[in-house]
Design a protein around this motif. Sequence first.
Motif, PDB file in Angstrom:
ATOM      1  N   ARG A  67       9.294 -16.238  21.120  1.00 33.16           N
ATOM      2  CA  ARG A  67       8.255 -16.554  20.137  1.00 33.16           C
ATOM      3  C   ARG A  67       7.502 -15.304  19.686  1.00 33.16           C
ATOM      4  O   ARG A  67       6.810 -15.335  18.679  1.00 33.16           O
ATOM      5  N   ASP A  68       7.663 -14.206  20.416  1.00 35.96           N
ATOM      6  CA  ASP A  68       6.997 -12.960  20.022  1.00 35.96           C
ATOM      7  C   ASP A  68       7.699 -12.264  18.860  1.00 35.96           C
ATOM      8  O   ASP A  68       7.267 -11.203  18.414  1.00 35.96           O
ATOM      9  N   ARG A  69       8.771 -12.860  18.373  1.00 37.78           N
ATOM     10  CA  ARG A  69       9.502 -12.278  17.248  1.00 37.78           C
ATOM     11  C   ARG A  69       8.660 -12.328  15.968  1.00 37.78           C
ATOM     12  O   ARG A  69       8.788 -11.476  15.096  1.00 37.78           O
ATOM     13  N   VAL A  70       7.810 -13.350  15.862  1.00 32.64           N
ATOM     14  CA  VAL A  70       6.998 -13.533  14.656  1.00 32.64           C
ATOM     15  C   VAL A  70       5.557 -13.802  15.053  1.00 32.64           C
ATOM     16  O   VAL A  70       5.247 -14.062  16.215  1.00 32.64           O
ATOM     17  N   ALA A  71       4.688 -13.741  14.056  1.00 32.74           N
ATOM     18  CA  ALA A  71       3.301 -14.186  14.207  1.00 32.74           C
ATOM     19  C   ALA A  71       2.993 -15.102  13.033  1.00 32.74           C
ATOM     20  O   ALA A  71       3.387 -14.812  11.892  1.00 32.74           O
ATOM     21  N   LEU A  72       2.361 -16.214  13.293  1.00 26.94           N
ATOM     22  CA  LEU A  72       2.031 -17.152  12.225  1.00 26.94           C
ATOM     23  C   LEU A  72       0.989 -16.540  11.296  1.00 26.94           C
ATOM     24  O   LEU A  72       0.137 -15.751  11.725  1.00 26.94           O
ATOM     25  N   ALA A  73       1.057 -16.919  10.037  1.00 29.08           N
ATOM     26  CA  ALA A  73       0.182 -16.302   9.038  1.00 29.08           C
ATOM     27  C   ALA A  73      -1.286 -16.491   9.381  1.00 29.08           C
ATOM     28  O   ALA A  73      -2.104 -15.585   9.194  1.00 29.08           O
ATOM     29  N   HIS A  74      -1.641 -17.671   9.915  1.00 28.67           N
ATOM     30  CA  HIS A  74      -3.053 -17.917  10.202  1.00 28.67           C
ATOM     31  C   HIS A  74      -3.549 -17.133  11.424  1.00 28.67           C
ATOM     32  O   HIS A  74      -4.747 -17.117  11.696  1.00 28.67           O
ATOM     33  N   GLU A  75      -2.621 -16.481  12.153  1.00 28.05           N
ATOM     34  CA  GLU A  75      -3.029 -15.636  13.271  1.00 28.05           C
ATOM     35  C   GLU A  75      -3.491 -14.260  12.803  1.00 28.05           C
ATOM     36  O   GLU A  75      -3.964 -13.460  13.608  1.00 28.05           O
ATOM     37  N   HIS A  76      -3.312 -13.988  11.505  1.00 28.72           N
ATOM     38  CA  HIS A  76      -3.728 -12.704  10.912  1.00 28.72           C
ATOM     39  C   HIS A  76      -3.196 -11.519  11.718  1.00 28.72           C
ATOM     40  O   HIS A  76      -3.975 -10.703  12.264  1.00 28.72           O
ATOM     41  N   PRO A  77      -1.868 -11.394  11.813  1.00 26.34           N
ATOM     42  CA  PRO A  77      -1.291 -10.293  12.600  1.00 26.34           C
ATOM     43  C   PRO A  77      -1.674  -8.929  12.033  1.00 26.34           C
ATOM     44  O   PRO A  77      -1.855  -8.767  10.817  1.00 26.34           O
ATOM     45  N   GLU A  78      -1.785  -7.959  12.906  1.00 29.10           N
ATOM     46  CA  GLU A  78      -2.149  -6.606  12.495  1.00 29.10           C
ATOM     47  C   GLU A  78      -0.944  -5.672  12.455  1.00 29.10           C
ATOM     48  O   GLU A  78      -1.073  -4.509  12.093  1.00 29.10           O
ATOM     49  N   ARG A  79       0.234  -6.163  12.862  1.00 27.01           N
ATOM     50  CA  ARG A  79       1.430  -5.325  12.827  1.00 27.01           C
ATOM     51  C   ARG A  79       2.603  -6.116  12.273  1.00 27.01           C
ATOM     52  O   ARG A  79       2.524  -7.340  12.110  1.00 27.01           O
ATOM     53  N   TYR A  80       3.703  -5.414  11.994  1.00 29.93           N
ATOM     54  CA  TYR A  80       4.903  -6.033  11.447  1.00 29.93           C
ATOM     55  C   TYR A  80       6.099  -5.156  11.803  1.00 29.93           C
ATOM     56  O   TYR A  80       5.934  -4.031  12.298  1.00 29.93           O
ATOM     57  N   ASP A  81       7.298  -5.672  11.534  1.00 35.86           N
ATOM     58  CA  ASP A  81       8.526  -4.936  11.832  1.00 35.86           C
ATOM     59  C   ASP A  81       8.990  -4.216  10.566  1.00 35.86           C
ATOM     60  O   ASP A  81       9.569  -4.843   9.670  1.00 35.86           O
ATOM     61  N   PRO A  82       8.753  -2.892  10.458  1.00 34.12           N
ATOM     62  CA  PRO A  82       9.096  -2.186   9.223  1.00 34.12           C
ATOM     63  C   PRO A  82      10.601  -2.166   8.940  1.00 34.12           C
ATOM     64  O   PRO A  82      11.014  -2.196   7.777  1.00 34.12           O
ATOM     65  N   GLU A  83      11.416  -2.109   9.970  1.00 34.47           N
ATOM     66  CA  GLU A  83      12.868  -2.086   9.772  1.00 34.47           C
ATOM     67  C   GLU A  83      13.334  -3.386   9.110  1.00 34.47           C
ATOM     68  O   GLU A  83      14.182  -3.374   8.211  1.00 34.47           O
ATOM     69  N   TYR A  84      12.800  -4.495   9.554  1.00 38.68           N
ATOM     70  CA  TYR A  84      13.181  -5.781   8.987  1.00 38.68           C
ATOM     71  C   TYR A  84      12.795  -5.856   7.503  1.00 38.68           C
ATOM     72  O   TYR A  84      13.614  -6.237   6.658  1.00 38.68           O
ATOM     73  N   TYR A  85      11.561  -5.481   7.201  1.00 40.89           N
ATOM     74  CA  TYR A  85      11.115  -5.583   5.811  1.00 40.89           C
ATOM     75  C   TYR A  85      11.757  -4.522   4.923  1.00 40.89           C
ATOM     76  O   TYR A  85      11.897  -4.716   3.717  1.00 40.89           O
ATOM     77  N   GLU A  86      12.181  -3.416   5.524  1.00 34.80           N
ATOM     78  CA  GLU A  86      12.972  -2.443   4.761  1.00 34.80           C
ATOM     79  C   GLU A  86      14.264  -3.103   4.274  1.00 34.80           C
ATOM     80  O   GLU A  86      14.696  -2.899   3.126  1.00 34.80           O
ATOM     81  N   GLY A  87      14.869  -3.915   5.128  1.00 37.95           N
ATOM     82  CA  GLY A  87      16.087  -4.629   4.730  1.00 37.95           C
ATOM     83  C   GLY A  87      15.844  -5.568   3.567  1.00 37.95           C
ATOM     84  O   GLY A  87      16.671  -5.677   2.651  1.00 37.95           O
ATOM     85  N   LEU A  88      14.699  -6.257   3.575  1.00 38.76           N
ATOM     86  CA  LEU A  88      14.374  -7.155   2.464  1.00 38.76           C
ATOM     87  C   LEU A  88      14.176  -6.377   1.166  1.00 38.76           C
ATOM     88  O   LEU A  88      14.591  -6.815   0.087  1.00 38.76           O
ATOM     89  N   LEU A  89      13.533  -5.206   1.262  1.00 37.81           N
ATOM     90  CA  LEU A  89      13.333  -4.383   0.063  1.00 37.81           C
ATOM     91  C   LEU A  89      14.664  -3.904  -0.507  1.00 37.81           C
ATOM     92  O   LEU A  89      14.876  -3.925  -1.730  1.00 37.81           O
TER      93      LEU A  89
END
Length: 717
Positions: free
Chosen positions: A660-682
């Motif tokens: 479950r640590d793979r993601v954070a729900l939007a309402h949890e207001h996460p302060e970090r993210y996986d840049p490699e993953y979002y690089e793939g989306l870009l």
Amino acid sequence: MTFSIDFLDDGRVLKWTKTDAGATAEMNDAYTPRFYVGPRDPETNVDLDGVRAFYDNHPDVDATAIVQRRPGFRREREAVLAVDVSHVGRVSTLAEQARQLPGAPIGDLACYNVDFSREFRYCLETGTDPTPTADLTTLRLSVPTPELGNETVGELTIGGEQVTGPPVDILNAVMGAVEDVDPDVLVCSTAEIVPTLHEMAETAGVEEFSLSRWPDTEYQQLASRSTFASYGRVGHSPARYNVPGRVFIDESNTFFFDETNLDGLLDLGERSRKPLQEAAWASIGNILTAIQIREAHDRDVLTPWNSWRHEFYKSMRTLHDADRGGFIFAPEVGIHEDVHELDFSSLYPNIICTRNVSPDVIRCDCHSDREDVPELGYAICDERGYLVDVLKPIIEDRDAIKEQIRTEKARPDPDADRLAELEGASDALKWILVACFGYQGFSNAKFGRIECHEAINAFAREILLTAKERLEAGGWRVVHGIVDSIWVTPDPDVSDVDRVDLDELAAELTDEVDIRLEYEAHYDWVAFVPQRNSEAGALTKYFGKLADSDEFKIRGIEARQRSTPPFVERVQRECLRVFAEERDPAAVLDRLDSAITRLHAGQVDPQALVERNRISKPLEAYTQTTQNVAALQRAAEQNVAVHPGQTIEYVVVDDEKASRDRVALAHEHPERYDPEYYEGLLIRAVESLLSPVGWERLDIQAALSKTQRTDLSTFSS
């Protein structure tokens, strides 16, 4: 003037009317809903007297009568049994008992006018117009997602103002707003707000709390939550509630309120006889069916409970020819200059109206020697079909509304409120017209028939092929065409002198096919995107720059997909502008590289990376550890219910993890993210832009790593 109808537990009905002086209730204690029982087939002999004797002795039946009605559009008046029921909640149960009567062979009896929604039934049977003539007041209540898992609400937005505190403070704030606004329409972010607030009041001992206008009933539960599947997609229907005296709209369970506005809903209510509350939760098909039922009712035709229309006999050749969709002209992948788009106005609804395609007249016996439908040879009766009477006013009214919109926008000082009213009504009618064709082939449609669906497609193919031939003969080359739209560019082998003006060709085609061909847009260029892992063109993925404008039209690519994170959408649109200005992939890749740099530097707001994905099944049914599963696990941990068919929002914080640590729900207001993953989306989003000129994912990745630089002209088509 009526805007809401309530059914009390004792069977009485409250009809709420709104005037400039306020809302008033009128009690109707004599109303009895009615359904009908009759022979399924006109050739079947049914003992209606025996059926009547059974219902006459039933405690939930007020009266019965043998009456003359039409059990279908293709049947004349015949004797059926009318059953008046003491309470609207007993109609379906009593109708079900008709199938279990001794001495009635299974399948001989049919029930009619059974599964109508409550308020719609009342309006239909009593001739009540559910359209208020006075303006309605509205109050909105919204609760944050984390609060939904709690027994009490500690934070609530009331009419745009956020209120926090203990239950008594929340309840007093709600009561104060209700007293001040006295809302006719109560809009809630989720239906569960209503029972939750009342349970809080009971626990806190706040006896005077109530959202209702009727002192004896605080609220009613009309339906429990459910999950359903439709056309391969899983959907979720939340529990539905009723607050007497007020129209209750659940924002998590309304299509038309999202896609249009209150004015659009009111327009649909006037046409369908569905009051505002029912129109808000209704689907497109539900509203269309209500309009059809109203037309049937006006013609003294009963509505079958279950659809049992057989499919007419067809030869194997006819089946082969009929089992086809609309016109498709595969797009030529690449960039095309000087492109013009033409669309047939409301093609399928207009085919129905101009060709008289209707379930009651298709393949009629009286003209069986005719072949009116191209390719299929179906006959269509000369008698006007009921579906034409349903759709023609909608088509004409929407055309008139669109003209009013154009007129209002052309004024020096357009009236924003008037524009919103007109656009809401236009959008609502658009969705009805969009659905009317497909609904003819829907197996559960009350009055649909598959032969109508097949005939409409056959006419559409003939019309689009005629348009293609005429446009090509006039000096234009077709680069794409689908369903009701054609994209053309000047044929380089035809001189400008010999090329026929598009407006002239459109006018000629309009006269020939009797459906208006409209000039939709002129593009400086249009790029048609290839399918993933294929050189063939994707039918619905393209983007182009509108001529004499800084705007773009995009379809199918990431910026138009609801699941795409806002940051990815924004970068793709920025890259599209660069692509249009520079026509050089190097410039696009520079912009992409800059976005990737910001990602890895932690300069992107995590809330701009939120993904929205639909859940297709409950958590325990998943066998693979996906991002959705991780999100569901986190939601379950926080006691936030997410049902199949609903959407879950999250940020990917570490895509390498399988927990479950793979993601954070939007309402949890996460302060970090996986840049490699979002690089793939870009990179995927930019691939959509550059793939029409030959660039694939590996080319982009190689260019980003500085191993390859290629000019756009190398790949130009």
